[in-house]
Design an enzyme around this catalytic site. Structure first.
Site, PDB file in Angstrom:
ATOM      1  CE1 TYR A 174      -4.483  -1.930   5.123  1.00 38.54           C
ATOM      2  CE2 TYR A 174      -3.795   0.181   4.324  1.00 38.54           C
ATOM      3  CZ  TYR A 174      -4.309  -1.161   3.906  1.00 38.54           C
ATOM      4  OH  TYR A 174      -4.433  -1.446   2.735  1.00 38.54           O
TER       5      TYR A 174
ATOM      6  CB  SER B 136      -0.840   0.191   1.498  1.00 43.18           C
ATOM      7  OG  SER B 136      -1.587   1.188   1.421  1.00 43.18           O
TER       8      SER B 136
END
Length: 285
Positions: A190, A175
């Site tokens: 995250y 990501s």
């Protein structure tokens, strides 16, 4: 470069260890330079929706022989619709936090098709809230799926590649939050899990290259999925995009697919240990 020496080492001099010969990754003389997944069998975790489903569609559109979704969720309407277009898109209910479940799914793929050529470790979860509000069980759940799930999927598939003598490709979904904070939807845990995913690919690529196995990652930016639908409806969306720069929209999951296809294809035979950011230039500086 001078030619390799053919001299015999003097008596008593140590010889090179040939117990674990390297797999040649050079393309064959009759190699086709078309970027294609023809005849390849690809497994994608978490492909019953979102980014995984988009990747699956692009893989099928690029001639993959079979694509398997390994997902704990039941197939939804979009998954079933894609199966109608591509009957060789199949689903196996799999818990990627369970090594036993992963191994069972990979064995089933090989039993049904005779091989496996590529894995996309894509399954993941997020939770957006202030860092002060996260407790240990929430962090453990996220790390268990995003990091440990990706790791064991890669490990189990790599062992299968070696057993079958296949020069396979593993692609993990990282990501852009592995590079920089996400102001639109902050989540420190995250970002940490995705940084771990991106980093582990470098070392796995180094360790497994002697087997002809390539390991890479892709770092998406803002992608329109069930987890991000609310972002562009936020009244602050326009202002936040000004802070990020880049394309002022969410990506269609299929816009990521070309990079996955490239990394899964034989056309990327010299590409390993890298991350490809696909984020409309968000975070590219």
């Amino acid at each position: 470069m001078p030619p390799a020496s053919t001299d015999t080492p003097p008596s008593g001099e140590a010889k090179a260890d040939t117990s674990a010969p390297f797999q040649s990754t050079m393309p064959a003389s009759n190699f086709s330079w078309q970027i294609t997944l023809a005849e390849k069998v690809i497994a994608i975790t978490g492909a019953n929706r979102g980014i995984g489903l988009g990747i699956a569609e692009v893989c099928m559109a690029n001639s993959a022989k079979f694509v398997y979704s390994l997902d704990l969720m039941e197939p939804g309407e979009d998954t079933i619709a894609l199966q109608k277009c591509y009957p060789n898109f199949r689903c196996i209910q799999t818990d990627v936090t369970s090594e036993e479940s992963i191994e069972k799914a990979i064995n089933q793929i090989v039993e049904e098709t005779g091989r496996i050529d590529g894995l996309v470790a894509n399954a993941g979860m997020t939770k957006h809230q202030p860092a002060m509000n996260f407790d240990r069980p929430q962090l453990e759940q996220m790390f268990d799926l995003n990091v440990f799930g990706s790791y064991f999927c890669a490990q189990i598939v790599a062992r299968k590649f070696i057993a079958l003598g296949i020069k396979g490709s593993i692609v993990m979904t990282a990501s852009m939050t592995s590079y920089r904070p996400n102001r639109a939807a902050p989540s420190a845990p995250y970002g940490a899990t995705k940084a771990a995913v991106r980093n582990m690919c470098h070392t796995l690529a180094m360790e497994w290259s002697k087997h002809g196995i390539r390991v890479n990652s892709i770092s998406p930016g803002f992608v329109r999925t069930a987890m991000t639908y609310y972002i562009e409806n936020s009244p602050e969306w326009g202002n936040k995009m000004e802070n990020y720069g880049g394309m002022p929209r969410l990506a269609d999951p299929r816009e990521l697919g070309g990079a996955y296809v490239y990394l899964l294809s034989d056309g990327s035979s010299y590409t390993t240990g890298i991350d490809i950011p696909i984020a409309g230039v968000v975070g590219a500086w």
